[in-house]
Scaffold this active site. Structure first.
Site, PDB file in Angstrom:
ATOM      1  N   GLU A  41      33.262   4.957  52.956  1.00  0.00           N
ATOM      2  CA  GLU A  41      34.609   4.386  53.002  1.00  0.00           C
ATOM      3  C   GLU A  41      35.654   5.383  53.478  1.00  0.00           C
ATOM      4  O   GLU A  41      35.774   6.472  52.931  1.00  0.00           O
ATOM      5  CB  GLU A  41      34.993   3.864  51.611  1.00  0.00           C
ATOM      6  CG  GLU A  41      36.355   3.200  51.568  1.00  0.00           C
ATOM      7  CD  GLU A  41      36.610   2.508  50.235  1.00  0.00           C
ATOM      8  OE1 GLU A  41      37.780   2.372  49.854  1.00  0.00           O
ATOM      9  OE2 GLU A  41      35.634   2.090  49.565  1.00  0.00           O
ATOM     10  N   GLU A  74      42.172  -0.221  54.038  1.00  0.00           N
ATOM     11  CA  GLU A  74      43.072  -0.500  52.919  1.00  0.00           C
ATOM     12  C   GLU A  74      44.495  -0.041  53.190  1.00  0.00           C
ATOM     13  O   GLU A  74      45.440  -0.564  52.596  1.00  0.00           O
ATOM     14  CB  GLU A  74      42.556   0.147  51.633  1.00  0.00           C
ATOM     15  CG  GLU A  74      42.602   1.660  51.616  1.00  0.00           C
ATOM     16  CD  GLU A  74      42.238   2.235  50.255  1.00  0.00           C
ATOM     17  OE1 GLU A  74      43.115   2.296  49.368  1.00  0.00           O
ATOM     18  OE2 GLU A  74      41.067   2.614  50.078  1.00  0.00           O
ATOM     19  N   HIS A 100      39.992  -5.563  49.933  1.00  0.00           N
ATOM     20  CA  HIS A 100      40.220  -4.400  49.076  1.00  0.00           C
ATOM     21  C   HIS A 100      41.178  -4.769  47.950  1.00  0.00           C
ATOM     22  O   HIS A 100      42.100  -5.572  48.128  1.00  0.00           O
ATOM     23  CB  HIS A 100      40.818  -3.274  49.913  1.00  0.00           C
ATOM     24  CG  HIS A 100      41.131  -2.039  49.142  1.00  0.00           C
ATOM     25  ND1 HIS A 100      42.351  -1.830  48.528  1.00  0.00           N
ATOM     26  CD2 HIS A 100      40.389  -0.941  48.870  1.00  0.00           C
ATOM     27  CE1 HIS A 100      42.340  -0.654  47.928  1.00  0.00           C
ATOM     28  NE2 HIS A 100      41.171  -0.096  48.115  1.00  0.00           N
ATOM     29  N   HIS A 104      38.792   8.973  50.359  1.00  0.00           N
ATOM     30  CA  HIS A 104      40.177   8.560  50.614  1.00  0.00           C
ATOM     31  C   HIS A 104      40.728   9.306  51.823  1.00  0.00           C
ATOM     32  O   HIS A 104      41.807   9.872  51.783  1.00  0.00           O
ATOM     33  CB  HIS A 104      41.038   8.803  49.382  1.00  0.00           C
ATOM     34  CG  HIS A 104      40.645   7.981  48.196  1.00  0.00           C
ATOM     35  ND1 HIS A 104      39.665   8.374  47.308  1.00  0.00           N
ATOM     36  CD2 HIS A 104      41.066   6.765  47.774  1.00  0.00           C
ATOM     37  CE1 HIS A 104      39.516   7.451  46.375  1.00  0.00           C
ATOM     38  NE2 HIS A 104      40.347   6.459  46.634  1.00  0.00           N
TER      39      HIS A 104
END
Length: 402
Positions: A239, A265, A315, A215
């Protein structure tokens, strides 16, 4: 045909709360009685404020408009108040209203939305889901071994998912994320990530791709260190390895590793995704239809990506109306890669809507019903208020130290 009325709904996502703490739904009705549903993925402010923003935007730009005029509605909303720049809150609100317009247009034409955006390309859509704890709990006790913190348990759950039909699995053992990231990963986090990859790969072999999630925790150098550790296990993607603000920095990570970088995202509009593509920061674009600017904007981003040999992987960490919109754009996009699902789209996650999403042996089957394919269940929603004060998704508020 003219837009005449807007309703907003804040829905508490029932346990195990896969997809977030709450969902923000909208429903627009035309003067001739056609309804369209949408969903706002706006986590920056509380849901009631987001609903107030939606009512303001509808009153200023949508009320009385023809729902076919998506481009004009985008320009009015995007440029309101002399802005004309990507704004995640504005685009989150607009996305919900825009997908409701497409739902109306599809119903009026008696066609699924994808048939109005170029037509069906994909007869089935490969999907993936997180490796959730066997209990289903999104927030298990961190001191109790579970699929989030124990690689052996994660591997066991992963194997079960593969036997269920999944051919791709996502997990993110790289440590917590905070408002102060990026940072260097701790040695324990690197070691745990490596073991997760090793154990899951050993369990599923080549039957499933590994999707390594983070993240935006890391600096460029920290992301490189993490990539080097997990590269031997050939994940399908790495990611959002660093925070999303600077695509040129993310491009350094992408150039360093053979693992494809996936990101997007937290981005909105074609302009932010263009910056990613221009510097080759990511080759897999994770557009979220409840935030990116709606279906038409997503179609433009997908077309830009096609010119750079990049793919889209819509997403999903929100509700089923965004899931339905993601399915529509994936169905009509030639450079579609894979679609995020919340499990197999059943159980409590779908309790606020009428209709369903067909998941078969690892693939989603595009609907043939007009519009987006789902309706709100008003009676169920009335029993599902959101009574908390936390935002949809929150990061740690203090720095993470080894």
């Amino acid at each position: 045909m003219k837009l005449a009325n807007l309703e907003t709904f804040v829905v508490g996502n029932p346990p195990p709360r896969h997809g977030g703490r709450y969902f923000i739904f909208v429903r627009i009705t035309t003067a001739c009685g056609i309804t369209g549903v949408g969903e706002i993925y706006n986590a920056t402010f509380g849901p009631d404020i987001c609903c107030a923003m939606a009512r303001d935007m509808f009153a200023r730009h949508f009320d009385g408009a023809d729902p076919h005029h998506i481009e004009a509605l985008f320009r009015k909303s995007y440029g309101a108040g002399f802005t004309q720049r990507p704004d995640v809150s504005v685009m989150g609100v607009f996305s919900g209203l825009e997908m409701a317009c497409w739902d109306i247009v599809g119903k009026a034409a008696e066609k699924p939305v994808y048939e109005l955006l170029g037509g069906r390309v994909n007869d089935r859509l490969r999907s993936y889901s997180y490796i959730y704890p066997a209990s289903g709990d999104v927030y298990p006790d961190p001191d109790t071994p579970n699929a989030y913190n124990d690689p052996a348990i994660a591997a066991e759950v992963a194997l079960g998912m593969v036997e269920q039909g999944f051919t791709a699995l996502k997990f993110d053992p790289a440590g917590p994320f905070s408002i102060y990231d990026g940072r260097q990963p701790g040695l324990d986090d690197i070691a745990l990530s490596e073991v997760f990859c090793r154990e899951i790969r050993a369990a599923v072999g080549t039957r499933a791709d590994l999707l390594f999630g983070t993240h935006g925790q890391f600096t460029v150098s920290g992301a490189k260190r993490m990539a080097r550790a997990i590269e031997p296990f050939d994940p399908l993607w790495f990611e959002e390895p660093i925070p999303p603000e600077n695509p040129a920095d993310m491009a350094q990570v992408a150039a360093y590793t053979s693992i494809p970088v996936a990101a997007g995202e937290r981005l909105c509009t074609k302009h932010e995704f263009a910056r990613m593509l221009e510097v080759s920061a990511a080759s897999i674009l994770q557009i979220n239809l409840g935030r990116v600017g709606g279906l038409l904007e997503a179609k433009k981003i997908a077309s830009m990506a096609e010119t750079r040999s990049a793919q889209i992987a819509p997403h999903l960490y929100c509700g089923p109306i965004v899931a339905a919109a993601n399915i529509q754009i994936a169905t009509c996009t030639p450079n579609f890669l894979i679609l995020e699902s919340i499990g197999t789209f059943d159980g409590p996650y779908m309790s606020a809507v009428k209709g369903g999403i067909t998941w078969e042996n690892g693939y989603i089957i595009p609907p043939t019903t007009p519009g987006l394919g789902l309706e709100l269940d008003d009676a169920a929603i009335a029993t599902m208020p959101y009574e908390g004060t936390k935002l949809h998704l929150e990061m740690a508020q203090t720095p993470i130290t080894p």
